[in-house]
Design a protein around this motif. Structure first.
Motif, PDB file in Angstrom:
ATOM      1  N   VAL A 301       0.856  -1.197   0.000  1.00  0.00           N
ATOM      2  CA  VAL A 301       0.000   0.000   0.000  1.00  0.00           C
ATOM      3  C   VAL A 301       0.886   1.240   0.000  1.00  0.00           C
ATOM      4  CG1 VAL A 301      -1.698   1.286   1.354  1.00  0.00           C
ATOM      5  CG2 VAL A 301      -1.819  -1.214   1.260  1.00  0.00           C
ATOM      6  N   ARG A 304       2.472   1.920  -3.389  1.00  0.00           N
ATOM      7  CA  ARG A 304       1.531   2.522  -4.336  1.00  0.00           C
ATOM      8  C   ARG A 304       1.287   4.004  -3.997  1.00  0.00           C
ATOM      9  NH1 ARG A 304      -4.300  -0.139  -6.042  1.00  0.00           N
ATOM     10  NH2 ARG A 304      -5.001   1.641  -7.280  1.00  0.00           N
ATOM     11  N   TRP A 328      -5.462   7.514  -4.523  1.00  0.00           N
ATOM     12  CA  TRP A 328      -4.995   6.434  -3.643  1.00  0.00           C
ATOM     13  C   TRP A 328      -4.769   6.978  -2.228  1.00  0.00           C
ATOM     14  CZ3 TRP A 328      -5.450   1.476  -3.541  1.00  0.00           C
ATOM     15  CH2 TRP A 328      -4.663   0.707  -2.692  1.00  0.00           C
ATOM     16  N   GLN A 388      -7.340  -2.595   3.562  1.00  0.00           N
ATOM     17  CA  GLN A 388      -7.414  -2.754   2.100  1.00  0.00           C
ATOM     18  C   GLN A 388      -7.938  -1.476   1.444  1.00  0.00           C
ATOM     19  OE1 GLN A 388      -9.879  -6.153   1.151  1.00  0.00           O
ATOM     20  NE2 GLN A 388      -8.722  -7.532   2.472  1.00  0.00           N
ATOM     21  N   GLU A 390      -7.923  -0.605  -1.415  1.00  0.00           N
ATOM     22  CA  GLU A 390      -8.541  -0.837  -2.741  1.00  0.00           C
ATOM     23  C   GLU A 390     -10.063  -0.969  -2.645  1.00  0.00           C
ATOM     24  OE1 GLU A 390      -6.079  -2.497  -1.425  1.00  0.00           O
ATOM     25  OE2 GLU A 390      -6.418  -4.657  -1.405  1.00  0.00           O
ATOM     26  N   ARG A 391     -10.584  -1.198  -1.443  1.00  0.00           N
ATOM     27  CA  ARG A 391     -12.053  -1.193  -1.292  1.00  0.00           C
ATOM     28  C   ARG A 391     -12.644   0.119  -1.810  1.00  0.00           C
ATOM     29  NH1 ARG A 391     -13.144  -4.806   3.255  1.00  0.00           N
ATOM     30  NH2 ARG A 391     -11.315  -4.864   4.600  1.00  0.00           N
ATOM     31  N   THR A 393     -11.498   2.054  -4.177  1.00  0.00           N
ATOM     32  CA  THR A 393     -11.315   2.361  -5.602  1.00  0.00           C
ATOM     33  C   THR A 393     -12.349   1.595  -6.428  1.00  0.00           C
ATOM     34  OG1 THR A 393      -9.690   0.593  -5.853  1.00  0.00           O
ATOM     35  CG2 THR A 393      -8.838   2.774  -5.300  1.00  0.00           C
ATOM     36  N   ARG A 394     -13.117   0.726  -5.762  1.00  0.00           N
ATOM     37  CA  ARG A 394     -14.188  -0.024  -6.443  1.00  0.00           C
ATOM     38  C   ARG A 394     -15.529   0.640  -6.124  1.00  0.00           C
ATOM     39  NH1 ARG A 394     -11.194  -4.722  -4.164  1.00  0.00           N
ATOM     40  NH2 ARG A 394     -12.561  -4.665  -2.358  1.00  0.00           N
TER      41      ARG A 394
END
Ligand code: HEM
Length: 465
Positions: A301, A304, A328, A388, A390-391, A393-394
């Motif tokens: 993480v 990124r 991000w 997470q 990335e939760r 970004t969805r």
């Protein structure tokens, strides 16, 4: 006889209260575990007692929305905030009814986007100054460091005054003022607090110390002269020139619906200033501290994040224009506030009987909504304990809106939400361009649930990137 309201007036299941104050002591012992276990065991509504006080813990997002938004008129502020009046007076956080509405209308313009934009410059200046002060390899108490940083920011952006010189005093006083938070639920506290017990004496001393700092700032604004130390700091650090600030605006503010009415009294200005001063730094500081902790344990993480910062900011001091591009970074902060919501619980008092699901919440009961519980509910958050970003970004899919409510909701939603997002993103972007923080062999911090959720024992070491 059936009533029009009445699905069910039988007791709502919840933890046993056969011992006097039994639930209260379990709560006092470990509030996070108590609420989590209660919700997971008894479901979306659980009932119990703190002494004679009936309490409901509500954990279904659509019911949370009902309490905060749709049926908000049937609920007042909870007991802890009522008791916080001793410190915050009748400021926005603690005020109620018409008085709250009027104050909110009057103060809201200060937090509009164009003002936050103006504050962004001061945010990054303070962050850059802090970044430059860090020694590589030295252990840092990041909870304390972030608190000093955000205190300086709220002090300058809202008061055009450098309050960092007072940071230690304010920090200590705040710790004293909030450390007895769990006692806020004790029945009869109003009478007890008049007794000469050391705990209450400490709380009163803490309030007087905080008052002194705020009154000094108010006096500076009235005479239009920032203190000598503030002017010296601005000159020395190359900070932006002071701009119209909260105190100046509060002095000039008029209710837009009654513009010919007089302005706020001194006491009201003190209460609003104290409220924003406290609400505006401790929460963001904790969000930052938890974010460094989480980044330190998630190298992917963090990598990124560094890539995004290089692509968007490329070594510059970030600006407000960068904020929407730092997707991000925003996801990291969102996920950090999911796992460790700085406001981990909110209380409301039932003002008139109200049906929730199959149950009636009776007038006088307390309702607790806990971000800590709902943000870790596996129905909305698969692998809830895992960090997470990335939760975010969805698409949210069918996750209900109030499965995430770090800033509350409805007419009492955090007035500083835009300020806080901007500050958090700019701070991460400024600091993470230079430093990574690692924990080494130090034990992980533990969440300390007071008024806000502090990371206790967060010691990390700065490494240059
Ligand atoms: C990450 C940072 C922050 C978090 C998580 C947070 C959270 C919250 C929450 C949950 C509430 C609602 C409380 C309730 O309804 O019982 C609230 C209200 C409030 N917050 Fe924040 N806050 C943050 C930052 C700020 C900042 C930066 C300011 C000011 C500069 C601020 C000022 C206030 C005020 C004045 C209220 C009361 C609003 C009202 O009732 O009208 N907060 N905050």
């Amino acid at each position: 006889m059936a009533t029009s309201l009445a699905p069910d007036r039988s007791p709502v299941p919840g933890p046993s209260t056969w011992l006097p104050g039994g639930a209260y002591w379990a709560f006092r012992d470990d509030p996070l575990a108590f609420f989590t276990d209660t919700a997971r065991t008894y479901g979306d509504i659980a009932g119990f007692k703190f002494g004679p006080q009936k309490v409901y813990l509500i954990s279904r997002p659509e019911w949370i929305e009902d309490v905060l938004v749709k049926s908000a008129g049937k609920f007042g502020k909870g007991i802890a905030l009522e008791r916080a009046k001793a410190l915050l007076g009748e400021g926005l956080l603690t005020a109620s009814g018409q008085h709250h509405l009027k104050q909110r209308r009057t103060i809201q313009p200060l937090f509009h986007r164009q003002h936050v934009q103006g504050f962004a410059e001061a945010m990054v200046h303070h962050a850059a100054r802090w970044r430059d002060s860090v020694t590589p390899g030295a252990p840092l108490d990041l909870t304390r460091e972030m608190s000093r940083l955000t205190l300086g920011i709220v002090g300058e952006t809202l008061f055009s005054s450098d309050v960092q010189g007072d940071a230690d005093e304010v920090q200590e006083a705040l710790t004293d003022a909030v450390s007895n938070f769990a006692y806020a639920f004790i029945p009869g506290l109003n009478y007890l607090s008049k007794l000469p017990l050391p705990m209450f004496a400490r709380m009163r001393t803490a309030r007087d110390r905080l008052d002194r700092v705020i009154h000094r700032v108010i006096a500076e604004r009235r005479t239009g002269t920032p203190s000598t130390s503030a002017k010296a700091t601005v000159a020395r650090e190359g900070l932006p020139a002071p701009r119209p600030d909260l105190i100046a605006m509060l002095l000039a503010a008029r209710d837009p619906e009654n513009p010919n009415e007089g302005g706020m009294s001194d006491t009201q200005i003190r209460d609003e200033a104290m409220t924003i001063f406290l609400a505006g730094h401790e929460t963001t500081a904790n969000a930052m501290a938890w974010t460094w902790h989480l980044l330190g344990s998630a190298p992917d993480v963090e990598a990124r994040l560094h890539q995004e910062l290089t692509a968007v900011v490329d070594g510059r001091i970030p600006t407000m224009d960068d904020v929407p591009k730092l997707e991000w970074t925003r996801a990291v902060v969102s996920e950090s506030m999911r796992l460790f919501p700085p406001a981990w619980t909110m209380g409301r008092r039932v003002l008139q009987d109200h049906a929730i699901g199959d149950h009636i919440l009776e007038k006088g009961a307390l309702v607790i909504l806990s971000q800590w519980v709902v943000h870790r509910d596996p129905r909305w958050w698969p692998e809830p304990e895992s960090f997470q970003p990335e939760r975010w970004t969805r698409a949210a899919g069918d996750r209900p809106k109030y499965a995430y409510f770090p800033f509350g909701g409805g007419s009492r939603v955090c007035i500083g939400e835009a300020f806080a997002w901007t500050e958090a993103i700019l701070l991460v972007a400024t600091i993470a361009q230079r430093w990574r923080f690692v924990r080494g062999s130090e034990p992980p911090p533990t969440p300390e649930p007071r008024i806000t959720l502090r990371p206790k024992g967060l010691r990390m070491t700065a490494l240059a990137r």
